[in-house]
Enzyme design. Structure first.
Site, mmCIF file in Angstrom:
data_model
loop_
_atom_site.group_PDB
_atom_site.id
_atom_site.type_symbol
_atom_site.label_atom_id
_atom_site.label_comp_id
_atom_site.label_asym_id
_atom_site.label_seq_id
_atom_site.Cartn_x
_atom_site.Cartn_y
_atom_site.Cartn_z
ATOM 1 N N LYS A 132 -19.766 -64.621 62.055
ATOM 2 C CA LYS A 132 -18.671 -63.721 61.682
ATOM 3 C C LYS A 132 -17.306 -64.412 61.791
ATOM 4 O O LYS A 132 -16.370 -64.052 61.093
ATOM 5 C CB LYS A 132 -18.656 -62.477 62.578
ATOM 6 C CG LYS A 132 -19.953 -61.680 62.634
ATOM 7 C CD LYS A 132 -20.282 -61.016 61.325
ATOM 8 C CE LYS A 132 -21.355 -59.944 61.441
ATOM 9 N NZ LYS A 132 -22.677 -60.408 61.889
HETATM 10 C C1 LIG Z 1 -23.901 -60.055 61.427
HETATM 11 C C2 LIG Z 1 -24.998 -60.966 61.768
HETATM 12 C C3 LIG Z 1 -26.105 -61.127 60.923
HETATM 13 C C4 LIG Z 1 -26.286 -60.321 59.664
HETATM 14 O O1 LIG Z 1 -25.324 -60.575 58.676
HETATM 15 P P1 LIG Z 1 -25.094 -59.505 57.513
HETATM 16 O O2 LIG Z 1 -23.960 -60.055 56.732
HETATM 17 O O3 LIG Z 1 -24.747 -58.220 58.204
HETATM 18 O O4 LIG Z 1 -26.352 -59.396 56.754
HETATM 19 C C5 LIG Z 1 -27.061 -62.062 61.277
HETATM 20 N N1 LIG Z 1 -26.971 -62.763 62.420
HETATM 21 C C6 LIG Z 1 -25.939 -62.624 63.267
HETATM 22 C C7 LIG Z 1 -25.919 -63.413 64.525
HETATM 23 C C8 LIG Z 1 -24.910 -61.733 62.967
HETATM 24 O O5 LIG Z 1 -23.877 -61.610 63.802
#
Ligand SMILES: *Cc1c(COP(=O)(O)O)cnc(C)c1O
Length: 463
Positions: free
Chosen positions: A112
């Site tokens: 993120k």
């Molecule tokens: C948010 C997240 C995901 C999933 O990503 P999306 O864009 O919501 O599909 C996968 N792994 C981790 C560690 C995340 O923080």
């Protein structure tokens, strides 16, 4: 470039307005009116260039001239300087033809950060110019909140309220949010699931009184700027493996489908992608949708990979809109029905289009644990449970006719309990974040009730 709503009933807006709004006023998601495309030689020219420069080039194509190129270059340079690895998103090899792209070298140790570090700078830039102040309301399945707090804390023009499902995220995830002592940050433990938190955020956005009173904004992956920032590492990692002369495939641990949808965008922009595997844990709405053509919510089960404990994948609406040939009326009908009934049938032609690029694979808890152990034994690499879901899916789908890049979406140390339970070894937190464990935590507790949370947001924004 203009941004249209997937539900077809909101006016088209420019980049800055789409970024600040998050969700469109008709409840839809903003999407560019046309995808920018890159000729093969333009893609080939990314080889060997610093990540931040490729980012500025690609993201700049989405701004419709609203952000000066020099400012975008500076924001990207600053955003990616917060990463602890000079390559920003390095690749490692785990098997013949199989690679991991490490997306976790940012300040909160999850992918993120890649989008959020840029987004915070974009907000500062846009709001500063408009002399405006906003309140960001964000629902988090664990990592968005930490990344948002890391990126936005102490920034003058923004307040942040992060909602997280109480008891359903890891301690390290929680501490990345609750350790912040800046006054512009509030964290709320909600007595419910992530889907409850996300529904409350949607409710708040549709409440025009609140929306205007606090100048509400959203940084969940409904925000198109996040998608734009996530397109970049599809390009850099593919180019490192020989694109555009050679095609590649991706395997993406998925929850809200924002990361995987960025891959769809990269493919529309001209990157040769043979396949994108959307890997889910046992919360398998996406895997089932691609397999059976029915997008149907199930109960949310708590797993080792909590950031993907989602049964309502917001960004799936963007793919649906694309695959029903951008029919906003049909998309609005489908997703209103989904909100009410919890299930929709994907029209056969749209499903066929989705399947040209996507495969959905669900991975069990036992497979996830076994994959953490096997990867450690075979390669010496400790991977986190989200990454393990992707690596397990990669092994399950077999040959994709191209090298496969699995995304490693979090640092193993962000989920020490799960890694320890599977492998018997405890991953060490990097020094820069080890101090977190000693910091006091600050958060409030509220029921999963939209009215109560909206009142809280209003009081915080006006304090
Ligand atoms: C948010 C997240 C995901 C999933 O990503 P999306 O864009 O919501 O599909 C996968 N792994 C981790 C560690 C995340 O923080």
């Amino acid at each position: 470039m203009r941004y249209v709503s997937t539900r077809g009933a909101a006016p088209a807006v420019g980049f800055t307005e789409a970024v600040l709004a998050g969700l469109a006023p008709d409840g839809g998601l903003y999407i560019p009116d046309a995808w920018p495309t890159l000729a093969p030689n333009a893609i080939a020219a990314f080889a060997g260039r610093p990540y931040a420069e490729v980012a500025a080039d690609l993201i700049g194509r989405f701004t419709g001239g609203e952000i000066p190129d020099a400012d975008m270059a500076e924001m990207c340079a600053e955003a990616y300087a917060t990463f602890s690895h000079p390559a920003v998103v390095p690749l490692t090899q785990i098997a013949p033809g199989a690679f991991i792209a490490e997306l976790f070298h940012g300040p909160s140790l999850a992918f993120k950060d890649v989008a959020m570090q840029l987004l915070a700078r974009l907000y500062d830039h846009i709001l500063g110019r408009q002399k405006r102040r906003q309140t960001i309301l964000c629902a988090t399945s664990g990592d968005t909140g930490g990344a948002a707090v890391e990126a936005f804390r102490g920034r003058a023009n923004v307040r942040v309220v992060a909602l997280f499902p109480e008891g359903r995220i890891s301690e390290v995830q929680r501490r990345f949010m609750t350790a912040a002592d800046e006054k512009n940050v509030a964290c709320v433990a909600v007595a419910g699931t992530f889907d409850d938190c996300q529904a409350i955020v949607k409710d708040a956005f549709q409440d025009n009184v609140l929306r205007q009173a606090v100048d509400l904004s959203g940084v969940n992956s409904i925000n198109f700027a996040r998608i734009a920032a996530q397109i970049v590492y599809y390009f850099t990692s593919a180019v490192a493996l020989g694109a555009p002369h050679r095609s590649v495939a991706f395997c993406v641990p998925s929850g809200n489908f924002g990361d995987a949808f960025a891959g769809y965008a990269a493919s529309r922009m001209g990157l040769p992608v043979t396949r994108i595997v959307a890997a889910t844990n046992s919360n398998d709405i996406l895997a089932r949708a691609f397999q059976d053509g029915r997008y149907a919510r199930g109960g949310v089960a708590a797993t080792q990979s909590p950031a993907m404990d989602i049964q309502s994948a917001s960004n799936f609406e963007r793919l649906y809109f694309e695959c029903v040939r951008r029919d906003g009326v049909e998309t609005a009908r489908a997703f209103t029905a989904f909100a009410e009934m919890g299930a929709i049938e994907i029209p056969p032609q749209a499903l066929a289009t989705m399947r040209e690029l996507f495969t959905g694979v669900a991975v069990s808890e036992a497979q996830t644990a076994r994959t953490m152990t096997a990867t450690l034994n075979e390669t010496g690499q400790m991977i986190d449970p989200h990454t393990a879901v992707g690596v397990a899916a990669l092994q399950m789908v077999g040959d994709l006719g191209a090298p496969v890049i699995a995304f490693s979406t979090a640092h193993a140390a962000k989920f020490p309990e799960a890694v320890q339970a599977a492998t018997g070894q405890t991953p060490a937190l990097p020094g820069s974040v080890a101090a977190l464990a000693k910091k006091p935590e600050r958060f409030d507790r509220l029921p999963a009730d939209a009215a109560a949370i909206k009142a809280y947001v209003r009081a915080f924004a006006e304090s």
